[in-house]
Design an enzyme around this catalytic site. Structure first.
Site, PDB file in Angstrom:
ATOM      1  N   ASP A   6       0.818  -1.338  -0.131  1.00 60.49           N
ATOM      2  CA  ASP A   6       0.076   0.037   0.069  1.00 60.49           C
ATOM      3  C   ASP A   6       0.848   1.235  -0.070  1.00 60.49           C
ATOM      4  OD1 ASP A   6       1.231  -0.510   2.602  1.00 60.49           O
ATOM      5  OD2 ASP A   6      -0.949  -0.754   3.677  1.00 60.49           O
ATOM      6  N   ASP A  59      -7.567  -2.447  14.363  1.00 60.03           N
ATOM      7  CA  ASP A  59      -9.105  -2.759  14.112  1.00 60.03           C
ATOM      8  C   ASP A  59      -9.104  -3.966  12.908  1.00 60.03           C
ATOM      9  OD1 ASP A  59      -7.910  -1.941  11.582  1.00 60.03           O
ATOM     10  OD2 ASP A  59      -9.227  -0.275  11.547  1.00 60.03           O
ATOM     11  N   HIS A 112      -7.460  -4.470  10.175  1.00 55.78           N
ATOM     12  CA  HIS A 112      -7.038  -4.193   8.738  1.00 55.78           C
ATOM     13  C   HIS A 112      -5.739  -4.983   8.571  1.00 55.78           C
ATOM     14  CE1 HIS A 112      -5.077  -0.371  10.002  1.00 55.78           C
ATOM     15  NE2 HIS A 112      -4.105  -0.834   9.104  1.00 55.78           N
ATOM     16  N   GLU A 115      -9.541  -1.516   5.161  1.00 52.10           N
ATOM     17  CA  GLU A 115     -10.383  -1.240   6.477  1.00 52.10           C
ATOM     18  C   GLU A 115     -11.657  -2.021   6.736  1.00 52.10           C
ATOM     19  OE1 GLU A 115      -8.762   0.549   8.491  1.00 52.10           O
ATOM     20  OE2 GLU A 115      -7.926   2.370   8.050  1.00 52.10           O
TER      21      GLU A 115
HETATM   22  C1  GLP Z   1      -0.576   0.150   8.686  1.00 48.12           C
HETATM   23  C2  GLP Z   1      -0.008  -0.501   7.480  1.00 48.12           C
HETATM   24  C3  GLP Z   1      -0.307  -1.961   7.508  1.00 48.12           C
HETATM   25  C4  GLP Z   1       0.239  -2.311   9.053  1.00 48.12           C
HETATM   26  C5  GLP Z   1      -0.329  -1.613  10.231  1.00 48.12           C
HETATM   27  C6  GLP Z   1       0.128  -2.090  11.507  1.00 48.12           C
HETATM   28  O1  GLP Z   1      -1.862   0.561   8.547  1.00 48.12           O
HETATM   29  N1  GLP Z   1      -0.653  -0.052   6.383  1.00 48.12           N
HETATM   30  O2  GLP Z   1       0.154  -2.654   6.455  1.00 48.12           O
HETATM   31  O3  GLP Z   1      -0.026  -3.878   9.072  1.00 48.12           O
HETATM   32  O4  GLP Z   1      -0.150  -0.443   9.845  1.00 48.12           O
HETATM   33  O5  GLP Z   1       1.346  -1.441  11.782  1.00 48.12           O
HETATM   34  P1  GLP Z   1       2.334  -1.891  12.975  1.00 48.12           P
HETATM   35  O6  GLP Z   1       3.045  -3.131  12.504  1.00 48.12           O
HETATM   36  O7  GLP Z   1       2.969  -0.522  12.970  1.00 48.12           O
HETATM   37  O8  GLP Z   1       1.604  -2.110  14.161  1.00 48.12           O
END
Ligand code: GLP
Length: 259
Positions: free
Chosen positions: A66, A135, A137, A142
């Site tokens: 993304d 959440d 995702h 989302e």
């Molecule tokens: C962002 C990314 C996701 C990731 C999420 C969790 O939203 N787009 O790909 O999994 O964060 O992040 P973290 O690993 O820092 O908790």
């Protein structure tokens, strides 16, 4: 059902997944890796960087999940910058083989279908690394995202924008929109490896693995995948009802099987 591996800490998870990636690259020098941002996959990239000397990486390519929309590519928190800094440079991947969805506003209308075409042209993702949002995702899909969705523009929830505000000077600098591989895109990868650490992810992990399939829990899409591995620490596993069964299964797994 996904295979669930409960490890002692994030570093052990990084070693386990890096070993699987190294084995993949050895077996398939033109492997296509699915790259995730966020703090969760960092131990994987660090462990892979340590193994890089013994690997032939010239043919390996990567596709990010993304990107933010409307954030300059040169911004240090664009996912292009993050992937370059945290993955491509330390591991020594060829930057020309690294793809990130194009979040520029001018070309955003066709960016999703262009990315899908590039994924198909590269032969698809062999191993997709995934984190999970609080959440539930995955990527930036989302709650409410279709299980059949492809790469497209999404609006970030306020919760995700708050979660990601730590990377920006102020919460209102977090972009409102993103472009993300869809759940349908992610499900096409040959092997999914979802990682999660810490208590803050326990609900999302329990709902994704043991709850019903639901668009409200995008992570539950991995239940549809024939080869999914979930690597979690004790805290992230703390709300799994079948935790003891996962431990038992993994402890009794034939050594040749890998993840
Ligand atoms: C962002 C990314 C996701 C990731 C999420 C969790 O939203 N787009 O790909 O999994 O964060 O992040 P973290 O690993 O820092 O908790």
């Amino acid at each position: 059902m996904a295979e669930v591996v409960i490890v002692g800490n994030a570093q052990a998870a990084g070693e386990l997944v890096a070993d699987a990636i190294a084995a993949l690259i050895t077996r398939k020098p033109d492997a296509v890796l699915g790259l995730a941002t966020g703090s969760t996959p960092l131990p994987v990239y660090q462990a892979l960087a340590q193994r890089a000397g013994g690997l032939e990486l010239a043919g390996v390519s990567g596709f990010a999940l993304d990107e933010y929309v409307g954030l300059a590519v040169s911004h240090p928190e664009s996912y292009r910058s993050v992937i370059t800094r945290e993955v491509v440079e330390p591991i020594g991947l060829d930057p020309h083989r690294i793809h990130v969805p194009d979040g520029r506003s001018e070309t955003i209308e066709s960016a999703g279908s262009d990315y899908e075409k590039a994924l198909v042209a590269a032969g698809g993702v062999d191993l997709q690394i995934l984190g999970v949002g609080t959440d539930g995702h995955i990527g930036f899909n989302e709650p409410g995202s279709s299980f059949a969705s492809l790469t497209r523009v999404k609006t970030l929830t306020e919760q995700t924008r708050r979660d990601n505000a730590r990377f920006f000077d102020s919460p209102d600098q977090v972009p409102m929109h993103c472009i993300t591989q869809g759940l349908g895109t992610i499900l096409r990868a040959r092997h999914l490896v979802l990682l999660a650490f810490g208590e803050g992810k326990a609900d999302a992990i329990a709902a994704s693995l043991e709850g019903p399939l639901a668009a409200m829990v995008p992570g539950s899409a991995i239940q549809l995948h024939p080869h999914a591995t979930v690597v979690v620490d004790e805290a992230a596993a703390s709300k799994l009802r079948l935790a003891d069964y996962y431990r038992y299964t993994y402890a009794n797994k034939p050594g040749w099987q890998g993840i």
